[in-house]
Structures are given as structure tokens and as C-alpha cells.
Design a protein around this motif. Structure first.
Motif, PDB file in Angstrom:
ATOM      1  N   THR A 246       0.839  -1.187   0.000  1.00  0.00           N
ATOM      2  CA  THR A 246       0.000   0.000   0.000  1.00  0.00           C
ATOM      3  C   THR A 246       0.873   1.235   0.000  1.00  0.00           C
ATOM      4  N   THR A 247       0.296   2.351  -0.429  1.00  0.00           N
ATOM      5  CA  THR A 247       0.956   3.653  -0.329  1.00  0.00           C
ATOM      6  C   THR A 247       0.222   4.553   0.645  1.00  0.00           C
ATOM      7  N   SER A 248      -0.724   4.005   1.396  1.00  0.00           N
ATOM      8  CA  SER A 248      -1.512   4.785   2.345  1.00  0.00           C
ATOM      9  C   SER A 248      -0.625   5.336   3.449  1.00  0.00           C
ATOM     10  N   LYS A 249      -0.950   6.542   3.905  1.00  0.00           N
ATOM     11  CA  LYS A 249      -0.184   7.137   5.003  1.00  0.00           C
ATOM     12  C   LYS A 249      -0.508   6.480   6.334  1.00  0.00           C
ATOM     13  N   ASP A 250      -1.705   5.911   6.457  1.00  0.00           N
ATOM     14  CA  ASP A 250      -2.098   5.219   7.668  1.00  0.00           C
ATOM     15  C   ASP A 250      -1.534   3.807   7.609  1.00  0.00           C
ATOM     16  N   THR A 251      -0.435   3.575   8.307  1.00  0.00           N
ATOM     17  CA  THR A 251       0.227   2.278   8.237  1.00  0.00           C
ATOM     18  C   THR A 251      -0.449   1.212   9.097  1.00  0.00           C
ATOM     19  N   VAL A 252      -1.251   1.615  10.081  1.00  0.00           N
ATOM     20  CA  VAL A 252      -1.920   0.647  10.957  1.00  0.00           C
ATOM     21  C   VAL A 252      -3.189   0.116  10.310  1.00  0.00           C
ATOM     22  N   ASP A 253      -4.014   1.030   9.794  1.00  0.00           N
ATOM     23  CA  ASP A 253      -5.282   0.647   9.182  1.00  0.00           C
ATOM     24  C   ASP A 253      -5.386   1.319   7.818  1.00  0.00           C
ATOM     25  N   PRO A 254      -4.691   0.807   6.803  1.00  0.00           N
ATOM     26  CA  PRO A 254      -4.700   1.466   5.492  1.00  0.00           C
ATOM     27  C   PRO A 254      -6.076   1.430   4.854  1.00  0.00           C
ATOM     28  N   ASP A 255      -6.400   2.503   4.087  1.00  0.00           N
ATOM     29  CA  ASP A 255      -7.696   2.541   3.440  1.00  0.00           C
ATOM     30  C   ASP A 255      -7.755   1.635   2.221  1.00  0.00           C
ATOM     31  N   TYR A 256      -6.600   1.172   1.752  1.00  0.00           N
ATOM     32  CA  TYR A 256      -6.567   0.176   0.681  1.00  0.00           C
ATOM     33  C   TYR A 256      -5.227  -0.546   0.749  1.00  0.00           C
ATOM     34  N   TYR A 257      -5.201  -1.757   0.206  1.00  0.00           N
ATOM     35  CA  TYR A 257      -3.941  -2.469   0.054  1.00  0.00           C
ATOM     36  C   TYR A 257      -4.130  -3.559  -0.988  1.00  0.00           C
ATOM     37  N   ILE A 258      -2.993  -4.037  -1.507  1.00  0.00           N
ATOM     38  CA  ILE A 258      -2.980  -5.142  -2.457  1.00  0.00           C
ATOM     39  C   ILE A 258      -2.487  -6.371  -1.697  1.00  0.00           C
ATOM     40  N   ARG A 259      -3.356  -7.362  -1.618  1.00  0.00           N
ATOM     41  CA  ARG A 259      -3.001  -8.577  -0.891  1.00  0.00           C
ATOM     42  C   ARG A 259      -2.255  -9.528  -1.828  1.00  0.00           C
ATOM     43  N   ILE A 260      -1.082  -9.969  -1.375  1.00  0.00           N
ATOM     44  CA  ILE A 260      -0.295 -10.943  -2.135  1.00  0.00           C
ATOM     45  C   ILE A 260      -0.114 -12.180  -1.269  1.00  0.00           C
ATOM     46  N   ARG A 261      -0.342 -13.349  -1.864  1.00  0.00           N
ATOM     47  CA  ARG A 261      -0.226 -14.598  -1.097  1.00  0.00           C
ATOM     48  C   ARG A 261       1.237 -15.013  -0.938  1.00  0.00           C
ATOM     49  N   LYS A 262       1.953 -15.053  -2.035  1.00  0.00           N
ATOM     50  CA  LYS A 262       3.377 -15.395  -2.021  1.00  0.00           C
ATOM     51  C   LYS A 262       4.089 -14.427  -2.958  1.00  0.00           C
ATOM     52  N   ALA A 263       5.289 -14.040  -2.574  1.00  0.00           N
ATOM     53  CA  ALA A 263       5.999 -13.074  -3.412  1.00  0.00           C
ATOM     54  C   ALA A 263       7.495 -13.156  -3.163  1.00  0.00           C
ATOM     55  N   LYS A 264       8.226 -12.724  -4.171  1.00  0.00           N
ATOM     56  CA  LYS A 264       9.669 -12.548  -4.070  1.00  0.00           C
ATOM     57  C   LYS A 264       9.945 -11.050  -4.055  1.00  0.00           C
TER      58      LYS A 264
ATOM     59  N   ILE B 126       7.797  -9.525  -7.129  1.00  0.00           N
ATOM     60  CA  ILE B 126       7.134 -10.427  -8.066  1.00  0.00           C
ATOM     61  C   ILE B 126       6.213 -11.309  -7.240  1.00  0.00           C
ATOM     62  N   ALA B 127       4.902 -11.226  -7.514  1.00  0.00           N
ATOM     63  CA  ALA B 127       3.912 -11.886  -6.679  1.00  0.00           C
ATOM     64  C   ALA B 127       3.058 -12.827  -7.503  1.00  0.00           C
ATOM     65  N   GLY B 128       2.430 -13.768  -6.806  1.00  0.00           N
ATOM     66  CA  GLY B 128       1.453 -14.644  -7.426  1.00  0.00           C
ATOM     67  C   GLY B 128       0.096 -13.965  -7.468  1.00  0.00           C
ATOM     68  N   PHE B 129      -0.950 -14.727  -7.184  1.00  0.00           N
ATOM     69  CA  PHE B 129      -2.305 -14.178  -7.234  1.00  0.00           C
ATOM     70  C   PHE B 129      -2.428 -12.998  -6.272  1.00  0.00           C
ATOM     71  N   SER B 130      -2.915 -11.865  -6.797  1.00  0.00           N
ATOM     72  CA  SER B 130      -3.030 -10.630  -6.006  1.00  0.00           C
ATOM     73  C   SER B 130      -4.342  -9.952  -6.328  1.00  0.00           C
ATOM     74  N   ASN B 131      -4.935  -9.341  -5.315  1.00  0.00           N
ATOM     75  CA  ASN B 131      -6.151  -8.552  -5.547  1.00  0.00           C
ATOM     76  C   ASN B 131      -6.199  -7.398  -4.566  1.00  0.00           C
ATOM     77  N   ILE B 132      -7.016  -6.387  -4.911  1.00  0.00           N
ATOM     78  CA  ILE B 132      -7.110  -5.154  -4.131  1.00  0.00           C
ATOM     79  C   ILE B 132      -8.164  -5.289  -3.048  1.00  0.00           C
ATOM     80  N   TYR B 133      -7.821  -4.814  -1.859  1.00  0.00           N
ATOM     81  CA  TYR B 133      -8.754  -4.707  -0.746  1.00  0.00           C
ATOM     82  C   TYR B 133      -8.959  -3.221  -0.447  1.00  0.00           C
TER      83      TYR B 133
END
Length: 893
Positions: free
Chosen positions: A204-222, A230-237
Motif C-alpha cells: 500500500t501507499t496509504s499514510k495510515d500504516t496501521v489501518d490502510p484505506d486500501y492495500y494489495i493482498r499478495i499470497r506469495k511473493a519474491k 514479483i507476486a502470485g495471485f493478487s487482488n485489491i482490498y
């Protein structure tokens, strides 16, 4: 294992250098055993972990080989409460504000445990009696920083296992600046200095690091710090709610600086041209000083367009950009009556040279040329701000100064001017100019100049150009050069000035010009065709002309005092009258004659096509008059503590000018021109002008040689007038104490400007300036007492009465403004009203919403020629600027 006396010495030194040591084992009692060399090396703490004052065991080890420690430097450590050494566990325990330093590795935590046999360290948090954790670990290696809940790190292998890690990566570099990408992961495995493996991560790029208003969830990544994820399946929350915006795999560049890559396009549908993609392409950095952006549009009916944008800059040398655009527009489908095809292009170049690069030479370019209807017919949103551009102008110039006395300035310029309505193009390819500095031949170069003789001065300048006038259809063809005109003009002005009777300023001046031409004309009357034939004669020819003049002026002051106890204490009137005389002889020698059909001789000059005018056939002999007025008042300040009065300009300028031509056979007196300005209302400048004609007109509207007052009218006849004024208002003006500089004005130089500027925005969102710091954690904060707003109003009125039409030719009012309903909501409007024709000008509304990590805008033109709307929502951070959604209506054509 048997202990020896060296180990006892080492333990004594360790106890002596520890800040607080709480023993957890019974004290060791020395045994009366004769020291003997053991056949097995004891797994004690390596010497390079400890302080320099600790002695190294001098007893030689046996011949049995053992694994050598891989530590390359000393480990330094400390803690606030205690440092505990456990020989039984082969570990060192650090408690409360514990710190460990090894080479470029830094570790801070509430508790740290070091295993000096395995060369491993474990760090964790502290938990108080209420269950609250504090002193989270801080791990830094080189420039990479991680803030986990706990970490396990091996000094030998440099591998680590991290739980609930949090790190920040600066990524991107460009017009929007760099952005911080926050990387979270439940479990992170550090493979080496440059590779991490993440499990269940969040970006995420949100300024609120504790409770971001959005983030991209990645299951596994390098994760490669400062390079990529480099990530596998990813989606926006969004606010912890999953969205269907997902990818089977994802690539996130984290490198700072410029990196080549794809530019994500915008998708949409046009009712006339079908589905489309816009502004998709590729970005290519070129070296350290330039880049290029290749963009394209495509419509399913066959329309397409492409653009190439390049920027370059070198500090203390130069900077600029090049923009090339082409569009092939297809209307409807082949076979239909409304089918049409057209192509438009536009070329824009900007180049500027840093003054430090070369003090005596300079190269600059400003080019804007192309199809007259490019911006009007363009379907791309980025061209909307230029839809009302009527003139394209270009200039490319190189100038050089020769500083030696007398200094000479030279320049070579290529110019272009294009009217988008008439499609007429005027160019100068090129214009050469050179001028020599003013020389005083009868005075010392650095001395004071007095009198008529010492003030005599002269200059020299030359101007040569190749002028081309053509149309858009003939542009870039050989036909555009058929009517080219080439010429040059040499000029030597000479003058002097002096005082008469102390208060009168006298100046004398003269000018000599020599005009060259590479073609002239010849006229004759053709008896067979019964018409005048004009022939063009190629070849060099020239003519000269000269003139002289004199002027006399002074300054007069008048002050009217009303008393210091009055509100208006005094009024000061300044008058600057001047009279001038100009004389130029007739140049009949440069005229020829031909006989017309009636047998009469008609005079003409072969230099009628000259770029610098023609020689005058009539003699110039005129006198001019001018009176300039300034009116100021001294007003007592409202603040009684201020002793000095303040000055108020009642009239900043009021000038009357006319001239009398002695050589004219009639209408010797020219119309009187009046120009004036005042700011009697604070911050509201008012400018006005008018023309008064002393002569009357006949029934056909032509001036006659009869004074208007003798024809039954007034002393002068008002023929034209113009008035314009404008003022700005904002909420600060109505606060007690007047306007104060606000925080917004300190941070943003564009505060109060028109909110509808979209120039240069690839995605149409640049109306959002770089976001300031947010207003806190309040979701939708409100203003305490006043709502910030600003407005600008301009009024223009023109009057024409040349032929007794008594007509208001222009009567309009223009306005624009912004209202910040909350620190995150802003509404703007820009419009105008034509009071004469009873109609609105181009009216636009803008709505903006700051959604913390997102920005939202809605731009709406409800009526008029360019009726349309545009909606945009997307992430602010430039690194994720392609995560957006935009939609627009198509312009009515």
C-alpha cells in the motif's frame, strides 16, 4: 568439559565490564586442578564478539580441526536493564532498549537473545502487565529497514526469519516525485542481502500504516529491495473488503530513478467510432539526461492516433521537451453518407538554455505548429484545454554577443504564426538582427556627459529576413516559397539631449535608413488587354530615407494642502507636458510613372513589395502634443498610532495626445487619444481609453474638413471608448485585520488560480496539484468558522461611434472561483456572460474530493460548443497511478 584458569580470567573481565549483571547460576569456585591442555576445543564465545580489553586464550589448541567462526568484525551490544551471560545455554540475554551492531547491520528491540555458538540472534517485543506490546524490533542492514514483531538472524549465513515485518520502499521518480510503498508480510524469509520471500503480504501507499484505506493482498511473493516485487495471485482490498480487481500474477517495480516499461491505457466507448483504448504505450529512458514516451490511441472503426513525447535536461546546460502528435480520424463507416476521413498533426517543441552555460551566446526554441483543427477535433482528453486556441506561434532563435567595445548583439530567428480560423500562415525563415551599443564619440567612455556635444550619440542596427505567407494547404510544399520576399534594412539613429533654463529638457534626434530588396516591380498599361500589368523584376535594388525631430518637455508639480487634521491632508498633481516636432522629406526620386487608359500619368514605386515599407512620396512635417497627469492624495491612516499619512493614487495615469500635420491639405489635426488608469478602490485597477475626433462626418460616415463644433456638434466627437477592470476576492479579505498570508498560499504558488488547467496531463488529472499534507486522522474534517474560497471577476466594455452607430461592441463579464467546502472537498466554476448578445461563455464546473490515498474529480461543461463531462478516480501515488477508473462523454460535433 574441564575449565581452566584462562576461562576464569575471561569470566572475571566480562563481569567487570557489564553495566548490570544478574547472575542466574551459582558462583564458580576455582578448583585446585593443574591446568592441562584439553583435546577438544571448548565452544566458548568467540573473542571478536567481546571487548578489546578481553584477553585471548594463549593456550594452544590441539591438532583436531574445528570449524572456524565466520564473523568478520566485532559485535557490539548494550541494554538498559541488564546483560546476562548464560554459559549453560551458550547465550547472551539483553533486556530493555537492547541494541546490537555488527558491520552494516543494526538491531534494536525490547529483548535480544544472542547464541554465540550458532552465531544467531533473536529479537522480540516487550509485553507489560496489561498485555500491551512495546519496543518493536528495528532491523537495518545497509539501507534496508524492517520493523517486525520478532526476528531471527544468523550472522554467518546472513539469513533471517521475520514475523509481521513492515518496511518502506521509495519508488518512482518524475513530475510527481517519488512515493513510499509500504510492504507488510506475516512471515518473511531473508535469503540474502538482496532477496526476501514473503508470505501473506500487503502492499500500500496509504499514510495510515496501521489501518490502510486500501492495500494489495499478495499470497506469495519474491521481494528484491529497491528493485521489484514479483507476486502470485493478487487482488485489491478497500477498507479490508476484497474487490474483484485481481491478477493471477503481478510485478511491482520499486527501483528509484527512471525505468522503462509499459504505460497502462484507458478504455472506453465512442458512439461514432466504437470501442477504444487511449494513452497506452511505452516509456523509454535514454541515458541520464533524456527519455521518450510513446503513446497511442485506437478505435474499432479504424481511427487511430499516436504521440511521441520526449524530455531532456542537463543541469547548468539546457532543458526542453518535444511533443509530436498525429491523429487519423474516421467518421462513421465506409458506404454511409456521413463517412469522412481526416488527419491532424501537431508539433510542439520547447528548449531553453541555462544562462550559466554560455554568458555570450544563447539558443532557445518555442514551436507550436500543426493542423488548425487539431485541438478542436481531437478526441483525446489531454487536448481539451487547447480547444479554444486560435493562434499557433513558433520561434527558434540563436543569439550571440561580442563583448569587446563597442559590443555587438546578433541573433538569428525563425518565426511562425498560424491563424486556426483563416488557416493563413506567416513565417520568417530566417530573420537576422545585429545591433551595436550606443557610442558617445565626443565624451569619455566612463565620464559624466554634459552639454549638447558630449551627449551626441549614435547606434547601428541591421535587420534582414526572408518572409513567407502561405496557407495550410500549401504548407510544406514548394508552392509556399513562390511568394517569398527577401530584404534588409540598415539604420543609424543619432541623438543628443540637454537642459534649457534648468527645468526644460530638450532632445534632438535623427535617423538614416538604407533598405535593400532582392526584387522590385514594374507597371505598365497593356493596350491590347486594356489593363495594368505588374511585372516582378528579380535582382538587387535599394532606397534610402531619413528623418529628424526634436522634443521639449518638463515636469510641473502642484500641491493642495487641506490640513493635517483632515482625513485627506493633501492632493498632489503632477503634470508632464511635452511637445515634439518631426520632419521627413519627400523621396520622389524612388518613384516612376506609367500612363493609364485615360492618358494620365500614375506614380508608383518599384519598392511596393518591400518588407520594410516604401519610400514616402509626401513630405512629413508635423508637431505633436502630449500631457500626462498623475494625481495622488495623502490620507490619514485609520490607525491613530500611525503618524505618517499613507499615499493613495487617485489617478495613476491620465494622458492626452494628438498631432498636427502641416503638410496635409485637409484634416490637419489628428484625433485626440486618451489613456488612463486608477486604483481608487483598493485592489481594483480600472483602465480606460477613448478617442475624440475634432472633425465632423458627412452622411456617408466620412470625415470632412469641418470642425465638429461648427457643424452643430460639440467640441469633440467621441468615436470609441474602452473600459476594463478586474478584482480578486477571497475569504481572508473579510477577516479582521485584512488579508493575511495563508498556509495554502505559502505552500502552493497556484493558490487562487483557475482550477481548470489540464495542460500537459496525460490522464487528465493534473488539475490536482501535488497533494499537501493531509489534515489529520479526521475522516471528513470541517472548518471551525469560515469556509475558504476565492474568486476572480473581470469586466470589459467597448464602445464604437465612428459612423454615428452609437454601438456597444463588447460588453461582457468573466468570472471563476473555488470553494473549499471541507479540507477534502473543493468545488470550482469558470464562466462568463455576454451582456450584449445575452449568452454564456464556455462554462465549466469542477468537483474534487481528496480520498486520502485516492483522488476523485468530476469536470463538467453543461452546455455550449464543447459540452461534455469527465470523471476520474485513482490512486495518488505515481507508482500505482495506473490503478484508476475514468469515464467521459464524447464532445458534441
Amino acid at each position: 568439559m574441564q575449565s581452566n584458569k584462562h576461562f576464569l580470567v575471561f569470566l572475571f573481565v566480562l563481569l567487570g565490564n557489564t553495566l548490570i549483571l544478574r547472575a542466574q547460576e551459582d558462583p564458580i569456585i576455582p578448583l585446585p586442578i593443574v591446568p592441562m591442555q584439553d583435546s577438544i576445543t571448548a565452544p566458548l564465545i568467540p573473542a571478536n564478539i567481546l571487548n578489546d580489553s578481553i584477553s585471548v586464550d594463549s593456550v594452544a589448541v590441539d591438532t583436531v580441526s574445528s570449524k572456524q567462526p565466520l564473523l568478520l568484525d566485532k559485535i557490539q551490544y548494550k541494554a538498559k536493564d541488564y546483560v546476562k551471560l548464560s554459559q549453560k545455554d551458550n547465550k547472551i540475554y539483553l533486556y530493555n532498549e537492547a541494541e546490537v551492531y555488527y558491520q552494516d547491520t543494526e538491531l534494536k528491540a525490547g529483548i535480544i537473545v544472542m547464541d554465540y555458538v550458532k552465531n544467531e540472534v533473536y529479537a522480540g517485543r516487550l509485553k507489560d502487565s496489561t498485555g500491551v506490546y512495546s519496543q518493536l524490533p528495528y532491523f537495518k542492514q545497509g539501507t534496508n529497514e524492517v520493523r517486525p514483531d520478532s526476528i531471527r538472524f544468523n550472522f554467518d549465513t546472513q539469513k533471517a526469519l521475520i514475523w509481521n515485518s513492515r518496511s518502506e520502499q521509495q519508488a518512482g521518480l518524475g513530475a510527481l516525485g517519488s512515493d513510499a510503498m509500504k510492504v507488510y508480510a506475516e512471515i518473511t524469509k531473508k535469503e540474502n542481502d538482496s532477496v526476501y520471500f514473503l508470505s501473506e503480504g500487503k502492499l500500500t501507499t496509504s499514510k495510515d500504516t496501521v489501518d490502510p484505506d486500501y492495500y494489495i493482498r499478495i499470497r506469495k511473493a519474491k521481494f528484491v529491495p529497491k528493485k521489484k516485487i514479483i507476486a502470485g495471485f493478487s487482488n485489491i482490498y478497500i477498507v479490508d473488503v476484497p474487490t474483484p480487481v485481481a491478477l493471477p500474477f503481478a510485478y511491482f517495480p520499486l527501483s528509484q530513478g527512471r525505468e522503462g516499461g509499459l504505460i497502462f491505457p484507458t478504455f472506453g466507448n465512442d458512439p461514432q467510432r466504437g470501442y477504444f483504448i487511449q494513452n497506452g504505450g511505452y516509456y523509454i529512458p535514454i541515458g541520464d539526461y533524456a527519455d521518450i514516451e510513446l503513446l497511442g490511441d485506437y478505435y474499432t472503426n479504424g481511427s487511430y492516433g499516436f504521440r511521441a513525447n520526449s524530455r531532456y535536461a542537463k543541469r547548468y546546460k539546457f532543458k526542453g521537451n518535444i511533443n509530436l502528435s498525429f491523429e487519423n480520424l474516421i467518421q462513421s463507416q465506409k458506404g454511409f453518407d456521413d463517412f469522412s476521413r481526416s488527419s491532424n498533426y501537431n508539433i510542439r517543441i520547447q528548449h531553453s538554455q541555462d544562462p550559466k552555460a554560455s554568458p555570450y551566446s544563447r539558443f532557445s526554441a518555442s514551436v507550436n505548429l500543426g493542423s488548425s483543427q487539431f485541438f478542436t477535433n481531437s478526441l483525446n482528453q489531454i487536448n481539451r484545454s487547447n480547444t479554444q486556441t486560435n493562434t499557433f506561434a513558433s520561434s527558434i532563435s540563436y543569439s550571440k554577443t561580442f563583448p569587446a567595445y563597442p559590443s555587438v548583439n546578433t541573433s538569428l530567428t525563425l518565426t511562425h504564426s498560424q491563424n486556426s480560423r483563416t488557416e493563413q500562415i506567416s513565417m520568417s525563415l530566417p530573420t537576422f538582427q545585429a545591433s551595436m551599443e550606443r557610442i558617445f564619440p565626443f565624451a569619455k567612455r566612463d565620464g559624466i556627459k554634459k552639454g549638447v556635444i558630449q551627449n551626441i550619440n549614435f547606434q547601428y542596427d541591421v535587420n534582414a529576413q526572408n518572409s513567407i505567407t502561405t496557407t495550410e494547404d500549401e504548407f510544406f510544399t514548394s508552392e509556399m516559397f513562390e511568394d517569398a520576399r527577401i530584404g534588409a534594412r540598415h539604420r543609424i539613429p543619432i541623438g543628443t539631449n540637454f537642459k534649457v533654463a534648468k527645468y526644460l529638457s530638450v532632445s534632438l534626434n535623427g535617423s538614416y535608413e538604407d533598405v535593400w530588396a532582392l526584387e522590385t516591380i514594374s507597371r505598365r498599361f497593356d493596350e491590347e488587354q486594356q489593363e495594368v500589368v505588374t511585372d516582378t523584376i528579380a535582382g538587387f535594388d535599394r532606397f534610402n530615407r531619413y528623418s529628424m525631430g526634436a522634443s521639449l518637455g518638463t515636469v510641473m508639480y502642484g500641491t493642495f494642502n487641506f490640513g493635517e487634521d483632515k482625513k485627506i491632508q493633501a492632493i498632489r498633481h503632477t503634470i508632464r507636458p511635452s511637445i515634439s516636432y518631426n520632419y521627413a522629406p519627400s523621396f520622389e526620386q524612388f518613384y516612376e510613372t506609367y500612363t493609364d487608359a485615360e492618358g494620365e500619368d500614375v506614380q508608383y514605386t518599384p519598392f511596393e513589395t518591400s518588407l520594410y515599407g516604401r519610400p514616402s512620396l509626401s513630405r512629413g512635417n508635423s508637431i505633436g502634443f502630449s500631457i500626462q497627469n498623475t494625481l495622488e492624495a495623502k490620507v490619514r491612516d485609520k490607525d491613530s498610532t500611525v503618524l505618517e499619512p499613507r499615499k493613495v493614487k487617485l489617478l495613476s495615469n491620465l494622458t492626452f495626445s494628438t498631432n498636427y500635420n502641416f503638410e496635409a491639405d485637409s484634416l490637419k489635426l489628428s484625433p485626440i487619444n486618451m489613456n488612463g488608469g486608477t486604483e481608487i478602490i483598493k485592489n481594483v485597477p480600472i483602465n480606460f481609453s477613448a478617442t475624440f475626433d475634432p472633425y465632423a462626418i458627412d452622411n456617408n460616415g466620412r470625415r470632412i474638413n469641418t470642425l465638429n463644433i461648427k457643424n452643430g456638434g460639440g467640441l469633440f466627437r467621441l468615436t470609441s471608448a474602452r473600459l476594463n477592470t478586474g478584482f480578486s476576492l477571497d475569504s481572508e479579505m473579510f477577516k479582521k485585520g485584512g488579508k493575511k498570508k495563508t498556509e495554502d498560499e505559502n505552500q502552493d504558488p497556484n493558490y487562487g488560480a483557475n482550477p481548470f488547467e489540464l495542460e500537459g496531463a496525460r490522464d487528465g488529472t493534473s488539475s490536482f496539484k501535488k497533494d499537501k499534507e493531509d489534515t489529520g486522522d479526521v475522516e471528513n474534517p470541517a472548518y471551525a468558522n469560515t469556509i475558504p474560497w476565492n474568486a476572480r471577476v473581470t469586466y470589459v466594455a467597448s464602445y464604437n461611434n465612428n459612423n454615428r452607430q452609437n454601438e456597444i461592441t463588447n460588453h461582457s463579464i468573466m468570472f471563476n472561483g473555488n470553494v473549499k467546502l471541507t479540507p477534502k472537498w473543493e468545488v470550482g466554476v469558470s464562466s462568463g456572460y455576454d451582456l450584449k448578445n445575452k449568452g454564456f461563455a464556455d462554462t465549466r464546473f469542477a468537483f474534487k474530493r481528496d480520498l486520502n490515498s485516492f483522488r476523485l474529480s468530476f469536470d463538467w461543461t453543461p452546455f455550449g460548443r464543447f459540452e461534455r463531462w469527465y470523471f476520474f478516480i485513482g490512486i495518488k501515488a505515481s507508482i500505482l497511478s495506473d490503478l484508476k477508473w475514468e469515464n467521459r462523454s464524447q464532445p458534441f460535433r
